[in-house]
Scaffold this motif. Structure first.
Motif, mmCIF file in Angstrom:
data_model
loop_
_atom_site.group_PDB
_atom_site.id
_atom_site.type_symbol
_atom_site.label_atom_id
_atom_site.label_comp_id
_atom_site.label_asym_id
_atom_site.label_seq_id
_atom_site.Cartn_x
_atom_site.Cartn_y
_atom_site.Cartn_z
ATOM 1 N N ALA A 57 -2.981 6.270 -1.424
ATOM 2 C CA ALA A 57 -2.998 6.477 -2.870
ATOM 3 C C ALA A 57 -3.271 5.155 -3.570
ATOM 4 C CB ALA A 57 -1.671 7.066 -3.335
ATOM 5 N N ASP A 58 -3.627 5.250 -4.847
ATOM 6 C CA ASP A 58 -3.997 4.061 -5.614
ATOM 7 C C ASP A 58 -2.786 3.279 -6.102
ATOM 8 O OD1 ASP A 58 -5.799 2.269 -6.648
ATOM 9 O OD2 ASP A 58 -6.164 3.387 -8.489
ATOM 10 N N GLY A 59 -1.607 3.836 -5.956
ATOM 11 C CA GLY A 59 -0.379 3.158 -6.376
ATOM 12 C C GLY A 59 0.784 4.117 -6.252
ATOM 13 N N ASP A 104 0.505 7.447 -8.361
ATOM 14 C CA ASP A 104 -0.468 8.365 -7.766
ATOM 15 C C ASP A 104 0.072 8.985 -6.480
ATOM 16 O OD1 ASP A 104 -2.325 7.976 -9.768
ATOM 17 O OD2 ASP A 104 -3.393 6.390 -8.712
ATOM 18 N N ALA A 118 -9.482 2.251 1.528
ATOM 19 C CA ALA A 118 -9.818 3.672 1.676
ATOM 20 C C ALA A 118 -11.207 3.836 2.271
ATOM 21 C CB ALA A 118 -9.723 4.373 0.322
ATOM 22 N N PHE A 133 0.854 -1.187 0.000
ATOM 23 C CA PHE A 133 0.000 0.000 0.000
ATOM 24 C C PHE A 133 0.892 1.241 0.000
ATOM 25 C CE2 PHE A 133 -2.612 -3.348 1.777
ATOM 26 C CZ PHE A 133 -3.845 -3.142 1.170
ATOM 27 N N ASP A 136 -6.390 -4.383 -1.667
ATOM 28 C CA ASP A 136 -7.199 -3.473 -2.474
ATOM 29 C C ASP A 136 -7.237 -2.087 -1.831
ATOM 30 O OD1 ASP A 136 -9.236 -2.044 -3.750
ATOM 31 O OD2 ASP A 136 -10.375 -3.868 -4.194
ATOM 32 N N PRO A 137 -6.501 -1.100 -2.388
ATOM 33 C CA PRO A 137 -6.490 0.228 -1.764
ATOM 34 C C PRO A 137 -7.839 0.931 -1.798
ATOM 35 C CG PRO A 137 -5.276 0.245 -3.852
ATOM 36 C CD PRO A 137 -5.588 -1.183 -3.536
ATOM 37 N N LEU A 138 -8.663 0.664 -2.824
ATOM 38 C CA LEU A 138 -9.981 1.292 -2.879
ATOM 39 C C LEU A 138 -10.863 0.811 -1.728
ATOM 40 C CD1 LEU A 138 -10.626 1.142 -6.727
ATOM 41 C CD2 LEU A 138 -10.376 3.223 -5.354
ATOM 42 N N LEU A 171 -7.093 8.724 -2.239
ATOM 43 C CA LEU A 171 -8.301 7.918 -2.085
ATOM 44 C C LEU A 171 -9.009 8.258 -0.783
ATOM 45 C CD1 LEU A 171 -6.990 4.411 -3.237
ATOM 46 C CD2 LEU A 171 -8.272 6.093 -4.578
#
Length: 314
Positions: free
Chosen positions: A279-281, A284, A233, A173, A228-230, A264
């Protein structure tokens, strides 16, 4: 020849942490609160070097201002060295030099990382050969976050945060840490939460304490397992955030700024005032770091989870 008989330093690196989730129970009769938290160790480190000496002392350097840090017996690294020496019956001392990167009084456990690294370094230097369980027990006596700095990775902390169980996190992450130019007192933030709960009692959406022991919600663990960062978040939460923001309203503005700049989600880490933006990656995260820096916010890109306190060779 043992390490203790040479001029060679033992070098130990320990990570800072962020709290991905934090639920806080009601204040107990002793003034403390039980918590349930999800810790993640991140790639912002404290480096402790230990040399044999006649007495126990500590000095500081690093990328953060260390001028106000105590170097007497109130310092957590000094306490760690003295506790280990007393426990193991070590007659000698140690000279500690700590290079700090973790923000001071920022809710990221820098002092706890210093203590954990000191325990590992002195155990090696003095050849006390304590077991992992014995070191963990000493760490718990020093502070709630010290055991996690020993273990690193991702973990669930309960009780005062020192009863740890590992949590599976896949992948990596990426975080952007917005470092405030001021500190917040952890006891003051907890007291403010208590006041807030009294004021909000009975109101819809109030910050009431959980019924029964606090727990980490299942959606946090599911997001970590999925990498899964989403999902993570959406699951970030900190009961202390409202109290920290009330004591330092600029934190609320900072969270809004980071989320508008592409994060996010943003969350106050622990008792603050560091804000962790997910962040998404990596790309980002770098873009977010640039955007925050352009807004004159001190921002650092870090990833997690990373290992706990460990000896570095060479």
């Amino acid at each position: 020849m043992t390490i203790a008989a040479t001029d060679e330093a033992v070098h130990v690196r320990a990570p800072g942490k962020i709290n991905l989730f934090m639920r806080v129970g009601d204040v107990a009769p002793d003034g403390y609160h039980d918590v349930a938290t999800a810790y993640q160790a991140v790639s912002l480190y404290e480096d402790v070097r230990a040399w044999p000496d006649d007495r126990i002392s500590v000095g500081f350097s690093g990328s953060v201002d260390t001028s106000d840090l105590p170097t007497d017996d109130s310092n957590l690294a000094v306490k760690a060295a003295k506790l280990l020496a007393k426990t193991a019956g070590v007659p000698g001392g140690v000279r500690l030099e700590i290079a700090k990167q973790v923000p001071i009084a920022g809710g990221m456990g820098g002092g706890s990382a210093d203590a954990a690294a000191t325990l590992v370094a002195c155990d090696a230097l003095w050849e006390t050969n304590l077991s992992k369980e014995e070191l963990h027990a000493l760490a718990a006596r020093l502070g709630a976050d010290v055991p996690f700095a020993l273990t690193g990775g991702t973990a669930i902390g309960t009780g005062r945060g020192d009863r740890l169980s590992p949590a599976l996190a896949t992948g990596s992450f990426h975080w952007v840490l917005a470092v405030a130019d001021f500190g917040l007192s952890t006891p003051a933030v907890y007291r403010e939460l208590d006041v807030l709960r009294i004021e909000q009692a009975g109101r819809p959406g109030s910050w009431s304490a959980p019924a029964g022991p606090p727990v980490v919600e299942a959606n946090v663990l599911q997001a970590l397992r999925a990498g899964d960062p989403l999902k993570l978040a959406a699951a970030l939460h900190n009961d202390l955030q409202a109290a920290a923001v009330r004591l330092a309203p600029a934190l609320g503005e900072l969270i809004d700024l980071g989320e508008q700049a592409g994060a996010l989600a943003g969350i106050v880490s622990g008792s603050g005032p560091t804000v962790a933006f997910l962040a998404d990656g990596a790309d980002d995260a770098i873009a977010l770091q640039v955007a925050l820096s352009a807004a004159r916010v001190t921002a650092v890109h870090a990833h997690g989870p990373v290992h706990g306190a460990r000896i570095l060779h060479g």
